[in-house]
Write a protein that holds these residues in place. Structure first.
Motif: not given
Length: 152
Positions: A58-67, A97-99, A109-110, A127-136
């Motif tokens: 998931t991305t770091a900005d999702r509600a589920k992560v905050a919850n 941790p966030v990518a 792990e992603l 893919y690896r670059a996108a995971m960092v850019a997306d903050r996954r």
């Protein structure tokens, strides 16, 4: 229904609904693509209450992560395609941790989670670059309890 049968249903599932708790205590549900890693010997490790780990990206900005950062209690619901049976897994979430870099442990792990759900990616560098850019990040749910009804 036997616990092993319910965990087998989880193992066969690639999607489910994760349930976290909002600040006011009401449930917040999200559809997720999942992978299930049973105990190292493929069993529940002899535990009557569960075994194994469910993971999803998931991305770091999702509600589920905050919850989950506020209250790590989590449930995951999976169902047979015909809705003839279901399993609910309960656990205490662990968040990586966030990518931050394309070669960090989170991105590794992603990659593993992606491979287990979708197979090989056509361009792993992209893919690896996108995971960092997306903050996954990866959410891990060690199975503490499983219940449900298999329907068979």
């Amino acid at each position: 229904m036997a616990n092993k049968d319910l965990l087998d249903l989880v193992a066969r599932s690639q999607t489910g609904a994760v349930v976290t708790l909002k600040r006011d205590g009401r449930p917040q549900l999200s559809n997720v693509s999942i992978t299930f890693d049973p105990g190292s010997d493929g069993t529940t490790g002899g535990r009557a209450d569960g075994g194994g780990v469910i993971r999803f990206s998931t991305t770091a900005d999702r509600a589920k992560v905050a919850n989950l950062r506020r209250d790590a209690r989590v449930s995951l619901y999976v169902t047979r395609p015909d809705f003839g049976g279901y399993a609910v897994v309960e656990g205490t979430a662990q968040l990586t941790p966030v990518a931050a870099k394309a070669d960090d442990a989170t991105v590794d792990e992603l990659v593993d989670v992606y491979r287990r759900i979708a197979g090989e990616h056509p361009d792993w560098d992209e893919y690896r670059a996108a995971m960092v850019a997306d903050r996954r990040l990866v959410v891990r749910i060690p199975v503490e309890r499983v219940y449900g009804w298999g329907g068979w």
